[in-house]
Design a protein around this motif. Sequence first.
Motif, PDB file in Angstrom:
ATOM      1  N   SER A 185       0.798  -1.231   0.000  1.00 45.34           N
ATOM      2  CA  SER A 185       0.000   0.000   0.000  1.00 45.34           C
ATOM      3  C   SER A 185       0.828   1.277   0.000  1.00 45.34           C
ATOM      4  O   SER A 185       0.278   2.362  -0.125  1.00 45.34           O
ATOM      5  CB  SER A 185      -0.934   0.006   1.216  1.00 45.34           C
ATOM      6  OG  SER A 185      -0.171  -0.052   2.410  1.00 45.34           O
ATOM      7  N   PHE A 186       2.137   1.173   0.119  1.00 44.16           N
ATOM      8  CA  PHE A 186       2.960   2.381   0.250  1.00 44.16           C
ATOM      9  C   PHE A 186       3.051   3.155  -1.058  1.00 44.16           C
ATOM     10  O   PHE A 186       2.745   4.349  -1.087  1.00 44.16           O
ATOM     11  CB  PHE A 186       4.347   1.995   0.760  1.00 44.16           C
ATOM     12  CG  PHE A 186       5.204   3.152   1.173  1.00 44.16           C
ATOM     13  CD1 PHE A 186       4.792   4.036   2.154  1.00 44.16           C
ATOM     14  CD2 PHE A 186       6.439   3.355   0.589  1.00 44.16           C
ATOM     15  CE1 PHE A 186       5.583   5.106   2.538  1.00 44.16           C
ATOM     16  CE2 PHE A 186       7.245   4.413   0.975  1.00 44.16           C
ATOM     17  CZ  PHE A 186       6.815   5.284   1.953  1.00 44.16           C
ATOM     18  N   HIS A 187       3.492   2.570  -2.132  1.00 50.44           N
ATOM     19  CA  HIS A 187       3.602   3.198  -3.461  1.00 50.44           C
ATOM     20  C   HIS A 187       4.219   4.584  -3.412  1.00 50.44           C
ATOM     21  O   HIS A 187       3.767   5.518  -4.082  1.00 50.44           O
ATOM     22  CB  HIS A 187       2.234   3.235  -4.151  1.00 50.44           C
ATOM     23  CG  HIS A 187       1.798   1.906  -4.645  1.00 50.44           C
ATOM     24  ND1 HIS A 187       2.158   1.406  -5.862  1.00 50.44           N
ATOM     25  CD2 HIS A 187       1.060   0.950  -4.052  1.00 50.44           C
ATOM     26  CE1 HIS A 187       1.652   0.202  -6.015  1.00 50.44           C
ATOM     27  NE2 HIS A 187       0.993  -0.107  -4.928  1.00 50.44           N
ATOM     28  N   SER A 188       5.248   4.743  -2.588  1.00 50.92           N
ATOM     29  CA  SER A 188       5.916   6.024  -2.403  1.00 50.92           C
ATOM     30  C   SER A 188       7.415   5.797  -2.296  1.00 50.92           C
ATOM     31  O   SER A 188       7.876   4.673  -2.139  1.00 50.92           O
ATOM     32  CB  SER A 188       5.422   6.700  -1.128  1.00 50.92           C
ATOM     33  OG  SER A 188       4.048   6.961  -1.196  1.00 50.92           O
ATOM     34  N   ARG A 199       3.546   8.816  -4.687  1.00 46.96           N
ATOM     35  CA  ARG A 199       4.085   9.982  -3.991  1.00 46.96           C
ATOM     36  C   ARG A 199       5.607   9.905  -3.949  1.00 46.96           C
ATOM     37  O   ARG A 199       6.190   8.837  -3.777  1.00 46.96           O
ATOM     38  CB  ARG A 199       3.526   9.971  -2.563  1.00 46.96           C
ATOM     39  CG  ARG A 199       4.099  10.966  -1.613  1.00 46.96           C
ATOM     40  CD  ARG A 199       3.548  10.647  -0.197  1.00 46.96           C
ATOM     41  NE  ARG A 199       4.216  11.442   0.800  1.00 46.96           N
ATOM     42  CZ  ARG A 199       3.803  12.618   1.221  1.00 46.96           C
ATOM     43  NH1 ARG A 199       2.691  13.138   0.753  1.00 46.96           N
ATOM     44  NH2 ARG A 199       4.472  13.286   2.129  1.00 46.96           N
ATOM     45  N   ILE A 200       6.244  11.069  -4.084  1.00 46.06           N
ATOM     46  CA  ILE A 200       7.691  11.207  -3.874  1.00 46.06           C
ATOM     47  C   ILE A 200       7.867  12.260  -2.789  1.00 46.06           C
ATOM     48  O   ILE A 200       7.260  13.333  -2.845  1.00 46.06           O
ATOM     49  CB  ILE A 200       8.409  11.655  -5.161  1.00 46.06           C
ATOM     50  CG1 ILE A 200       8.184  10.650  -6.287  1.00 46.06           C
ATOM     51  CG2 ILE A 200       9.889  11.852  -4.888  1.00 46.06           C
ATOM     52  CD1 ILE A 200       8.706  11.109  -7.628  1.00 46.06           C
ATOM     53  N   PHE A 227      -1.675   8.502 -11.056  1.00 49.10           N
ATOM     54  CA  PHE A 227      -1.555   7.219 -10.354  1.00 49.10           C
ATOM     55  C   PHE A 227      -2.755   6.338 -10.668  1.00 49.10           C
ATOM     56  O   PHE A 227      -3.908   6.776 -10.658  1.00 49.10           O
ATOM     57  CB  PHE A 227      -1.467   7.431  -8.841  1.00 49.10           C
ATOM     58  CG  PHE A 227      -1.446   6.153  -8.065  1.00 49.10           C
ATOM     59  CD1 PHE A 227      -0.304   5.392  -8.006  1.00 49.10           C
ATOM     60  CD2 PHE A 227      -2.573   5.728  -7.397  1.00 49.10           C
ATOM     61  CE1 PHE A 227      -0.275   4.218  -7.264  1.00 49.10           C
ATOM     62  CE2 PHE A 227      -2.554   4.545  -6.664  1.00 49.10           C
ATOM     63  CZ  PHE A 227      -1.401   3.789  -6.611  1.00 49.10           C
ATOM     64  N   VAL A 228      -2.465   5.079 -10.975  1.00 43.43           N
ATOM     65  CA  VAL A 228      -3.500   4.098 -11.267  1.00 43.43           C
ATOM     66  C   VAL A 228      -3.445   3.027 -10.176  1.00 43.43           C
ATOM     67  O   VAL A 228      -2.413   2.357 -10.024  1.00 43.43           O
ATOM     68  CB  VAL A 228      -3.287   3.455 -12.646  1.00 43.43           C
ATOM     69  CG1 VAL A 228      -4.317   2.383 -12.906  1.00 43.43           C
ATOM     70  CG2 VAL A 228      -3.295   4.523 -13.739  1.00 43.43           C
ATOM     71  N   PRO A 229      -4.515   2.859  -9.410  1.00 37.65           N
ATOM     72  CA  PRO A 229      -4.485   1.816  -8.375  1.00 37.65           C
ATOM     73  C   PRO A 229      -4.220   0.450  -8.996  1.00 37.65           C
ATOM     74  O   PRO A 229      -4.769   0.131 -10.052  1.00 37.65           O
ATOM     75  CB  PRO A 229      -5.899   1.873  -7.780  1.00 37.65           C
ATOM     76  CG  PRO A 229      -6.379   3.260  -8.062  1.00 37.65           C
ATOM     77  CD  PRO A 229      -5.754   3.614  -9.394  1.00 37.65           C
ATOM     78  N   PRO A 230      -3.344  -0.328  -8.360  1.00 34.80           N
ATOM     79  CA  PRO A 230      -3.040  -1.650  -8.879  1.00 34.80           C
ATOM     80  C   PRO A 230      -4.273  -2.552  -8.885  1.00 34.80           C
ATOM     81  O   PRO A 230      -5.197  -2.351  -8.089  1.00 34.80           O
ATOM     82  CB  PRO A 230      -1.981  -2.190  -7.913  1.00 34.80           C
ATOM     83  CG  PRO A 230      -1.444  -1.002  -7.232  1.00 34.80           C
ATOM     84  CD  PRO A 230      -2.544  -0.002  -7.189  1.00 34.80           C
TER      85      PRO A 230
END
Length: 98
Positions: free
Chosen positions: A2-5, A42-43, A92-95
């Motif tokens: 869930s992080f995707h950052s 996010r970055i 961003f595209v949710p997986p």
Amino acid sequence: GSFHSCNLGYGIDAMHQRRGLMTEALAAAIDAAFAPGANLHRIQAAVRPENARSIAVLQRLGFHDEGTARDYLYNGGQWRDHRIYARINPSFVPPPGW
């Protein structure tokens, strides 16, 4: 997960500063991080408040100031405050399966 950052860190030798190289390199890294292959949401970057040049680079690249992290990193013999800057991926595209 869930992080995707990611956390962004960067530096350049003094003899190469003030030529736009860092902005160019970070723009390429951001493009790669937000591209479909990595698909980060996010970055985030932490920068010392007195580092005006680094803050200017982040602002040019669309990062927003999110506030101060007190005693964030131990540097130069003491704990130092840092400003937290972040940029969110508008594409961003949710997986699958979220």
